[in-house]
Scaffold this motif. Sequence first.
Motif, short mmCIF file in Angstrom:
data_model
loop_
_atom_site.label_atom_id
_atom_site.label_comp_id
_atom_site.label_asym_id
_atom_site.label_seq_id
_atom_site.Cartn_x
_atom_site.Cartn_y
_atom_site.Cartn_z
N VAL A 20 0.90 -1.29 0.11
CA VAL A 20 0.23 0.02 -0.24
C VAL A 20 0.90 1.16 0.00
O VAL A 20 0.43 2.31 -0.62
CB VAL A 20 -0.70 -0.10 1.23
N ARG A 21 1.93 1.16 0.78
CA ARG A 21 2.73 2.51 1.11
C ARG A 21 3.51 2.54 -0.17
O ARG A 21 3.73 3.78 -0.87
CB ARG A 21 3.50 2.23 2.19
N ARG A 27 2.53 6.11 -7.21
CA ARG A 27 1.64 7.21 -7.73
C ARG A 27 1.98 8.67 -7.69
O ARG A 27 1.54 9.49 -8.68
CB ARG A 27 0.32 6.94 -7.20
N GLY A 28 2.62 9.04 -6.69
CA GLY A 28 3.28 10.17 -6.33
C GLY A 28 4.30 10.56 -7.41
O GLY A 28 4.96 11.64 -6.97
N GLY A 29 4.82 9.73 -7.99
CA GLY A 29 6.04 10.04 -8.90
C GLY A 29 7.10 9.55 -8.46
O GLY A 29 8.34 9.81 -9.25
N VAL A 111 -2.85 5.61 8.89
CA VAL A 111 -2.26 6.76 8.07
C VAL A 111 -2.91 6.71 6.52
O VAL A 111 -2.86 5.48 6.01
CB VAL A 111 -0.73 6.50 7.86
N ASP A 112 -3.39 7.91 6.26
CA ASP A 112 -3.66 8.02 4.94
C ASP A 112 -2.67 8.31 3.91
O ASP A 112 -1.80 8.95 4.24
CB ASP A 112 -5.11 8.69 4.79
N MET A 117 2.41 11.19 2.02
CA MET A 117 2.85 11.80 1.00
C MET A 117 3.37 13.35 1.55
O MET A 117 4.50 13.72 1.25
CB MET A 117 1.96 12.00 -0.25
N ALA A 118 2.41 13.89 2.34
CA ALA A 118 2.79 15.18 2.81
C ALA A 118 3.94 15.11 3.78
O ALA A 118 5.06 16.06 3.68
CB ALA A 118 1.80 15.79 3.65
N THR A 119 4.21 14.18 4.56
CA THR A 119 5.11 13.97 5.41
C THR A 119 6.48 13.63 4.70
O THR A 119 7.68 14.23 4.90
CB THR A 119 4.95 12.87 6.57
#
Length: 507
Positions: A20-21, A27-29, A111-112, A117-119
């Motif tokens: 998942v992570r 997907r975030g590149g 954790v979503d 991604m923000a962290t």
Amino acid sequence: MTTESAHVLVVDDIEASRYVRASWLRRGGHRVTEAVTGGEALDLLAEHDFDIVVLDVDLPDMSGFDVAERVKGDPRTAAIPVVHVSAAFREAEDRITGLNRGADAYLTEPVDAGELMATVEAALRYYRARALAERLADRLAKLTAGTMAINAATRFDTLVAEAARAASTVLSSPAAAIGPTVDGGGRWFARTSGDGEVAVGRGTEFEDLPTGVSVVADPPWDPGTPAAVVVARSAPKRAVLLAVPPAAVGTDEDRNLLVQLAQATVLAAEGLRAYTEEHKLALVLQRSLLPRELPSVPALPMTARYVPASAHAEIGGDFYEVTRLGDRLLIAIGDVCGHSIGAATIMGEVRHALRAYAVEEEDPATILRKLDAMLSRFHAIKGLTTMCLLLVDPADGSAIVANAGHIPPLVAHRTGSHYLEVRGPILGIGLPRPPSTRVHLPPGALVLLTTDGLVERSGDDLDDGMSLLLDAVHPDTDMDVLCDTLLDRFGHNKKDDIALFAFRLAT
């Protein structure tokens, strides 16, 4: 606001959580490498470059705390951010432990995707900003060191070598440098090699150099290889050129660093040119104050040498003198203390005064007393001078000797070699002087007079240097060969100039 793509190491022994992570990050590149255990993660970190580690706390072989601590303890990976992710609720003490042992952030399930991604992106921004700052600090330190080496150069070939080395070090690439025209003999050029060495040569084909920063398809020092070139100049014939591969100057920062090095090099070249010209003028002045030629006396052949101090030192006041007084010769060697044009000027006055006093007085001790009075009155302190005088009669080998704080004459004969026992205080301080000493020089005897620049060595006693000189002088050696041999053995890279005078009594 998103960061550029990063290489992320995701460490988790639970396949579903790891999947998942990793999927969110891809997907975030980002590029993702996965590891199941702490040991596997440490092996991957040792073999590959990563930008960030997303690390589970509970691993089968060691805790995530241990892994984070080892990552931060290795200088190669210490700057890589570590984000802990715990699959179960943790007490505040666990979060504190994780952060204290090296983690840059600590997340707990659930954790979503947005929070992860923000962290990660926040940690990456800090990591990259820190890496850029450290890189800039390192390059500026190298720029400073390179500029210091450039300004310390005492010759033009050294100057271009240091410029090429500095450009190569600062920009982490091969580099070349071409210096200004010197002595009408073309330009010095230097080029770094793959092993870090610098090759230096000289050529005349570099007259029309480009200006500014440009890409040259076929630079003259390496045909067929493109280069980014920056040229700084203060005059048409004084241009300094630095060149590196175009890929090494991909940013404004790279170009600015290259320009600063070129500007530092041209300023150093101007200073070196001015110093070189001044040093040459000073040496011409000093040599003009020495005898232009020695008298030809068949019964007393003689030779002399004068060697200025090493190129970076100022001129000194060493001298020798030979004056005919009827059938006898007054021979002098001396040293005006100090290294400056002033010392050389006083040396000229001492020589002329010596010859003037010798017209009326033949006794060496009397001449030294007059010189002492002159120096004490007109050149107090700055005119301190050592000198040894010999009045030699070639017909019978007799000599009258007086000394003023100078190295005594060395006499070499088949029966042995020794220094004459003649002493006296230095000139210019007005102390009482002992009378002259009469000696007899046997036929064939070789007499050597020198200033302390030949025998004085930093950190060693002067007596040790005099003993070495005594052992090196052989009475039967040709005097010119002897002088050259002594200068080759004892006279290299000296901070003091050297005057050397030798004569031999006919057999």
